[in-house]
Write a protein that holds these residues in place. Structure first.
Motif, PDB file in Angstrom:
ATOM      1  N   ARG A 217      41.177  43.404  49.014  1.00  0.00           N
ATOM      2  CA  ARG A 217      41.483  43.050  47.632  1.00  0.00           C
ATOM      3  C   ARG A 217      40.367  43.493  46.690  1.00  0.00           C
ATOM      4  O   ARG A 217      40.623  44.002  45.598  1.00  0.00           O
ATOM      5  CB  ARG A 217      41.711  41.541  47.503  1.00  0.00           C
ATOM      6  N   VAL A 218      39.132  43.290  47.110  1.00  0.00           N
ATOM      7  CA  VAL A 218      37.998  43.666  46.265  1.00  0.00           C
ATOM      8  C   VAL A 218      37.900  45.188  46.122  1.00  0.00           C
ATOM      9  O   VAL A 218      37.746  45.716  45.018  1.00  0.00           O
ATOM     10  CB  VAL A 218      36.685  43.080  46.826  1.00  0.00           C
ATOM     11  N   LEU A 219      37.986  45.902  47.236  1.00  0.00           N
ATOM     12  CA  LEU A 219      37.839  47.359  47.191  1.00  0.00           C
ATOM     13  C   LEU A 219      38.997  48.035  46.465  1.00  0.00           C
ATOM     14  O   LEU A 219      38.820  49.100  45.864  1.00  0.00           O
ATOM     15  CB  LEU A 219      37.722  47.929  48.601  1.00  0.00           C
ATOM     16  N   SER A 220      40.177  47.428  46.513  1.00  0.00           N
ATOM     17  CA  SER A 220      41.340  48.036  45.861  1.00  0.00           C
ATOM     18  C   SER A 220      41.426  47.673  44.388  1.00  0.00           C
ATOM     19  O   SER A 220      42.307  48.164  43.674  1.00  0.00           O
ATOM     20  CB  SER A 220      42.624  47.610  46.575  1.00  0.00           C
ATOM     21  N   GLY A 221      40.519  46.809  43.932  1.00  0.00           N
ATOM     22  CA  GLY A 221      40.524  46.409  42.527  1.00  0.00           C
ATOM     23  C   GLY A 221      41.585  45.394  42.186  1.00  0.00           C
ATOM     24  O   GLY A 221      41.858  45.137  41.011  1.00  0.00           O
ATOM     25  N   ARG A 222      42.201  44.786  43.216  1.00  0.00           N
ATOM     26  CA  ARG A 222      43.257  43.799  42.957  1.00  0.00           C
ATOM     27  C   ARG A 222      42.698  42.429  42.596  1.00  0.00           C
ATOM     28  O   ARG A 222      43.423  41.543  42.205  1.00  0.00           O
ATOM     29  CB  ARG A 222      44.161  43.678  44.185  1.00  0.00           C
ATOM     30  N   ARG A 223      41.414  42.268  42.787  1.00  0.00           N
ATOM     31  CA  ARG A 223      40.779  41.011  42.419  1.00  0.00           C
ATOM     32  C   ARG A 223      39.791  41.282  41.297  1.00  0.00           C
ATOM     33  O   ARG A 223      38.887  42.089  41.422  1.00  0.00           O
ATOM     34  CB  ARG A 223      40.023  40.400  43.613  1.00  0.00           C
ATOM     35  N   ARG A 224      39.978  40.605  40.174  1.00  0.00           N
ATOM     36  CA  ARG A 224      39.055  40.775  39.063  1.00  0.00           C
ATOM     37  C   ARG A 224      37.749  40.050  39.385  1.00  0.00           C
ATOM     38  O   ARG A 224      37.731  38.849  39.605  1.00  0.00           O
ATOM     39  CB  ARG A 224      39.657  40.205  37.783  1.00  0.00           C
ATOM     40  N   VAL A 225      36.672  40.805  39.418  1.00  0.00           N
ATOM     41  CA  VAL A 225      35.387  40.239  39.823  1.00  0.00           C
ATOM     42  C   VAL A 225      34.547  39.922  38.589  1.00  0.00           C
ATOM     43  O   VAL A 225      34.136  40.820  37.862  1.00  0.00           O
ATOM     44  CB  VAL A 225      34.625  41.210  40.756  1.00  0.00           C
ATOM     45  N   ARG A 226      34.328  38.645  38.332  1.00  0.00           N
ATOM     46  CA  ARG A 226      33.511  38.220  37.195  1.00  0.00           C
ATOM     47  C   ARG A 226      32.049  38.060  37.591  1.00  0.00           C
ATOM     48  O   ARG A 226      31.188  37.892  36.744  1.00  0.00           O
ATOM     49  CB  ARG A 226      34.044  36.894  36.636  1.00  0.00           C
ATOM     50  N   SER A 227      31.804  38.054  38.877  1.00  0.00           N
ATOM     51  CA  SER A 227      30.468  37.863  39.415  1.00  0.00           C
ATOM     52  C   SER A 227      30.278  38.872  40.532  1.00  0.00           C
ATOM     53  O   SER A 227      31.259  39.337  41.133  1.00  0.00           O
ATOM     54  CB  SER A 227      30.343  36.436  39.968  1.00  0.00           C
ATOM     55  N   PRO A 228      29.045  39.239  40.860  1.00  0.00           N
ATOM     56  CA  PRO A 228      28.854  40.126  42.011  1.00  0.00           C
ATOM     57  C   PRO A 228      29.146  39.437  43.337  1.00  0.00           C
ATOM     58  O   PRO A 228      29.204  40.101  44.369  1.00  0.00           O
ATOM     59  CB  PRO A 228      27.383  40.534  41.901  1.00  0.00           C
ATOM     60  N   HIS A 229      29.333  38.106  43.310  1.00  0.00           N
ATOM     61  CA  HIS A 229      29.577  37.355  44.535  1.00  0.00           C
ATOM     62  C   HIS A 229      31.013  36.845  44.592  1.00  0.00           C
ATOM     63  O   HIS A 229      31.516  36.267  43.625  1.00  0.00           O
ATOM     64  CB  HIS A 229      28.608  36.167  44.638  1.00  0.00           C
ATOM     65  N   VAL A 230      31.663  37.054  45.732  1.00  0.00           N
ATOM     66  CA  VAL A 230      33.043  36.605  45.936  1.00  0.00           C
ATOM     67  C   VAL A 230      33.061  35.591  47.068  1.00  0.00           C
ATOM     68  O   VAL A 230      32.656  35.897  48.195  1.00  0.00           O
ATOM     69  CB  VAL A 230      33.963  37.801  46.277  1.00  0.00           C
ATOM     70  N   MET A 231      33.513  34.375  46.760  1.00  0.00           N
ATOM     71  CA  MET A 231      33.598  33.327  47.767  1.00  0.00           C
ATOM     72  C   MET A 231      34.862  33.525  48.600  1.00  0.00           C
ATOM     73  O   MET A 231      35.933  33.813  48.059  1.00  0.00           O
ATOM     74  CB  MET A 231      33.626  31.947  47.115  1.00  0.00           C
ATOM     75  N   VAL A 232      34.738  33.347  49.901  1.00  0.00           N
ATOM     76  CA  VAL A 232      35.870  33.544  50.807  1.00  0.00           C
ATOM     77  C   VAL A 232      36.221  32.208  51.456  1.00  0.00           C
ATOM     78  O   VAL A 232      35.394  31.618  52.149  1.00  0.00           O
ATOM     79  CB  VAL A 232      35.549  34.584  51.902  1.00  0.00           C
ATOM     80  N   GLY A 233      37.441  31.742  51.233  1.00  0.00           N
ATOM     81  CA  GLY A 233      37.878  30.482  51.829  1.00  0.00           C
ATOM     82  C   GLY A 233      37.718  29.309  50.877  1.00  0.00           C
ATOM     83  O   GLY A 233      36.832  29.299  50.015  1.00  0.00           O
ATOM     84  N   ALA A 234      38.590  28.312  51.051  1.00  0.00           N
ATOM     85  CA  ALA A 234      38.595  27.148  50.157  1.00  0.00           C
ATOM     86  C   ALA A 234      37.283  26.376  50.206  1.00  0.00           C
ATOM     87  O   ALA A 234      36.789  25.896  49.180  1.00  0.00           O
ATOM     88  CB  ALA A 234      39.763  26.235  50.525  1.00  0.00           C
TER      89      ALA A 234
END
Length: 260
Positions: A217-234
């Motif tokens: 999702r991140v590499l394909s640009g399908r997730r808008r990244v507001r921060s350089p860090h992406v949390m994975v999992g609830a």
């Protein structure tokens, strides 16, 4: 359009393997590298890949190995690398004094040195891509020092800081820099820490495929990244803002309780 090219480290098993296979299924030209040449090309999941997976050997602590891997993978792309997934890592559980100095430094050499080598040596290849991405695997362990994982957590904090710095330094070059923060993932690495208090209390709720999907999702640009860090999992998505908002003394108490 020509398929985008990605290099994935630590691709023999776990998150790296799941990521390499998923990206290949999604049409990427994948280079899968590890200390032992991954057997992904023969995996059933790779049968439908538009481009065969390129598998090779890479010791991430070796500059020469990195140079060879990058040259091999981009030979047919004019030296263009669209993404690097710095996934390779090692872990060691136990109190700080139970483990010898060489064990601690091995974690630093792989988890920090490997990421630094990858980022620096892949940089000229990434610059040739119009939409390049450097993705580093960090960890929820970077939120607060974990008893039993002191040096491992320190290495992931280093990855966090490096990601933040490069996100700013490389702004305007066309290279996006991101880190992923999963908690515990069902891999061989987690088997080594299954007796830690945090693992027993929080459980292992993520599989390698969950992280691989987030990578895609991140590499394909399908997730808008507001921060350089992406949390994975609830669990991580909940813990990250709470850790930032709660006072230091309370975080310390919670970590202490989790590790009883």
């Amino acid at each position: 359009m020509a398929p985008r090219t990605v290099l994935v480290t630590g691709a023999q098993s776990g998150i790296g393997r799941a990521t390499a296979l998923l990206l290949a299924q999604q049409g990427w030209r994948v280079g899968a590298f590890d200390l032992t040449v991954p057997d992904l090309a023969e995996a059933p999941e790779a049968a439908g890949a538009a481009v065969p997976i390129h598998c090779g050997r890479l010791d991430v602590t070796s500059t020469a190995d990195w140079e060879q891997a990058l040259t091999e993978l981009t030979a047919g792309t004019g030296g263009v690398l669209d993404a690097l997934v710095n996934n390779a890592g090692v872990i060691s559980a136990g109190t700080f004094v139970e483990q010898d100095v060489d064990t601690h430094l091995r974690l630093v050499q792989v988890n920090v040195g490997g990421v630094i080598r990858g980022a620096r040596l892949a940089h000229p290849y990434l610059l040739r891509s119009p939409q390049a991405h450097l993705l580093n695997l960090a960890s929820a362990s970077a939120m607060y020092g974990q008893p039993g994982l002191a040096v491992y957590g320190a290495t992931k904090s280093a990855v966090k800081s490096l990601t933040e710095a490069l996100d700013i330094e490389w702004r305007g070059t066309g290279i996006t820099v991101t880190s992923l923060w999963p908690l515990f993932v069902r891999t061989a690495m987690v088997d080594e820490i299954k007796d830690l208090g945090t693992t027993r209390r929080l459980g292992v709720r993520l599989g390698p495929e969950d992280v691989a999907r987030q990578v895609h999702r991140v590499l394909s640009g399908r997730r808008r990244v507001r921060s350089p860090h992406v949390m994975v999992g609830a669990q991580t998505r909940l813990a990250a803002p709470l850790t930032r908002m709660t006072p230091y003394w309370l975080n310390r108490q919670v970590i202490g309780w989790l590790n009883r």
